[in-house]
Design a protein around this motif. Structure first.
Motif, PDB file in Angstrom:
ATOM      1  N   UNK A 195     121.630  20.366  38.018  1.00 54.01           N
ATOM      2  CA  UNK A 195     122.795  19.536  38.538  1.00 54.01           C
ATOM      3  C   UNK A 195     122.047  18.344  38.851  1.00 54.01           C
ATOM      4  N   UNK A 196     120.881  17.493  38.019  1.00 50.94           N
ATOM      5  CA  UNK A 196     120.130  16.618  37.745  1.00 50.94           C
ATOM      6  C   UNK A 196     119.739  16.391  36.937  1.00 50.94           C
ATOM      7  N   UNK A 197     119.596  14.493  36.841  1.00 54.20           N
ATOM      8  CA  UNK A 197     118.720  14.264  35.867  1.00 54.20           C
ATOM      9  C   UNK A 197     117.207  15.293  35.646  1.00 54.20           C
TER      10      UNK A 197
ATOM     11  N   UNK B 270     114.009   8.498  38.862  1.00 52.87           N
ATOM     12  CA  UNK B 270     112.396   8.283  37.770  1.00 52.87           C
ATOM     13  C   UNK B 270     112.684   7.729  36.972  1.00 52.87           C
ATOM     14  N   UNK B 271     113.824   7.679  36.200  1.00 55.00           N
ATOM     15  CA  UNK B 271     114.159   6.945  34.314  1.00 55.00           C
ATOM     16  C   UNK B 271     114.580   5.616  34.848  1.00 55.00           C
ATOM     17  N   UNK B 272     113.319   5.058  34.460  1.00 49.98           N
ATOM     18  CA  UNK B 272     113.903   3.350  34.233  1.00 49.98           C
ATOM     19  C   UNK B 272     113.875   3.386  33.186  1.00 49.98           C
ATOM     20  N   UNK B 273     114.483   1.681  32.724  1.00 41.64           N
ATOM     21  CA  UNK B 273     114.871   1.196  32.455  1.00 41.64           C
ATOM     22  C   UNK B 273     116.298   1.289  31.349  1.00 41.64           C
TER      23      UNK B 273
ATOM     24  N   UNK C 183     125.671  14.034  36.291  1.00 38.55           N
ATOM     25  CA  UNK C 183     124.053  14.336  36.945  1.00 38.55           C
ATOM     26  C   UNK C 183     123.729  13.129  37.048  1.00 38.55           C
ATOM     27  N   UNK C 184     123.618  11.694  36.413  1.00 41.76           N
ATOM     28  CA  UNK C 184     123.502  10.100  36.802  1.00 41.76           C
ATOM     29  C   UNK C 184     124.244   9.221  36.331  1.00 41.76           C
ATOM     30  N   UNK C 185     123.484   8.520  37.182  1.00 44.72           N
ATOM     31  CA  UNK C 185     124.389   6.827  36.955  1.00 44.72           C
ATOM     32  C   UNK C 185     123.438   5.844  35.801  1.00 44.72           C
TER      33      UNK C 185
ATOM     34  N   UNK D 291     128.388   9.925  45.538  1.00 44.68           N
ATOM     35  CA  UNK D 291     126.761  11.587  45.691  1.00 44.68           C
ATOM     36  C   UNK D 291     126.703  11.334  44.372  1.00 44.68           C
ATOM     37  N   UNK D 292     126.722  10.685  43.352  1.00 41.88           N
ATOM     38  CA  UNK D 292     125.682  10.747  41.964  1.00 41.88           C
ATOM     39  C   UNK D 292     125.107   9.183  41.913  1.00 41.88           C
ATOM     40  N   UNK D 293     123.338  10.324  41.886  1.00 45.27           N
ATOM     41  CA  UNK D 293     122.942   9.562  41.998  1.00 45.27           C
ATOM     42  C   UNK D 293     122.242   8.202  40.559  1.00 45.27           C
TER      43      UNK D 293
END
Length: 311
Positions: free
Chosen positions: A125-127, A230-233, A209-211, A222-224
């Protein structure tokens, strides 16, 4: 609506001569439909026909080459995404243009993110869920892309590297084929343009699940973002700009910039862009030039980091 003195300074637009707005993709996609809405507004403002011309092919480089050869008189402009200037020179071994010397920056047109989407058959449901699942299933998920070396491919590799997982890349010849196989569940994940991601989520077969951008989308808050998870760059927002051939006179560039800023700020144009999860974002020519250099450097660093070989 321009005075005679102004019109004489650059004789633009020339009476009876249309303005061509080139798009490097086939008709029907979000880039093409944006260009058409903008062209309609410009036609109304100028009283001169502004015509969208589609020149697909060679990673949009056919359209770029055509603009390079055009007269720098404002009657040929290119409606182009950031990939043409920031990615192609790093991912393709033969690029027939210099992204900075061969074009005149006129204005930024729009900004919009890529969105990480997954098929709903995956228990995520998310990254972060996706990373956990991928670690338990090495080599999976299968990540679709709309072509080797495209932003969807680079993002998949960067995501895998940042998260410390292995994924399998499945390249397609465009967005339509990649989307079809994601909807069917033949591939499990895909970095897609926001408009398509939102549309496909409505089918119930795909989950966002992620932008991949610095901030969340206005119409899907609602989509983080990946950063929030915690996934950078990977906060490289895609953008679309309008450029002309090199050597355009400064007064003509200033007039076109003012004209395009007015068109992009029109309520109907802004609303049309927003419906597709894009934000109309006019800028000065200097701001666009800076953005082009920044994006070129950022993509270059990301592509080097993941060890992508030029195709």
């Amino acid at each position: 609506p321009f005075s005679g003195a102004q019109a004489q300074s650059t004789s633009f637009p020339q009476p009876g001569r249309p303005i061509r707005l080139l798009v490097g993709l086939a008709p029907g996609g979000s880039l093409d439909s944006q260009a058409r809405v903008l062209a309609k507004r410009l036609t109304e403002m100028l009283g001169t026909q502004v015509i969208v011309e589609n020149k697909p092919g060679a990673s949009m480089m056919l359209s770029a080459s055509e603009i390079m050869r055009a007269q720098p008189d404002g009657h040929a402009l290119l409606y182009a995404p950031s990939s043409l200037f920031a990615q192609n020179p790093h991912t393709l071994s033969s690029v027939p243009y210099d992204p900075f010397k061969d074009f005149t920056p006129i204005t930024m047109a729009a900004r919009g993110p890529l969105v990480l989407t997954v098929h709903t058959s995956l228990p995520v449901h998310n990254a972060r869920d996706l990373v956990v699942w991928a670690k338990a299933n090495p080599g999976k998920p299968n990540f679709a892309s709309f072509g080797t070396g495209t932003s969807s491919h680079i993002y998949a590799l960067a995501f895998a590297k940042s998260a410390g997982i292995e994924v399998t890349h499945v390249p397609y010849k465009g967005t339509a084929e990649a989307t079809r196989d994601l909807l069917e569940g033949r591939v499990q994940a895909y970095f897609d343009a926001a408009p398509a991601a939102i549309q496909n989520t409505a089918t119930g077969r795909i989950r966002m699940v992620a932008v991949a951008a610095p901030k969340r989308m206005l119409n899907s808050p609602e989509v983080p973002t990946l950063n929030e998870q915690g996934i950078s760059g990977m906060d490289l927002t895609s953008w679309i700009c309008i450029v002309g051939p090199a050597r355009m006179p400064a007064d003509l560039v200033a007039r076109l910039n003012a004209l395009l800023a007015q068109a992009l700020s029109a309520t109907d144009v802004k609303e049309f862009y927003a419906r597709g999860a894009w934000e109309a974002a006019p800028s000065s020519p200097a701001e666009l030039a800076t953005e082009m250099h920044t994006a070129y450097d950022k993509w270059g660093a990301m592509i080097k980091q993941i060890g992508f070989e030029k195709q």
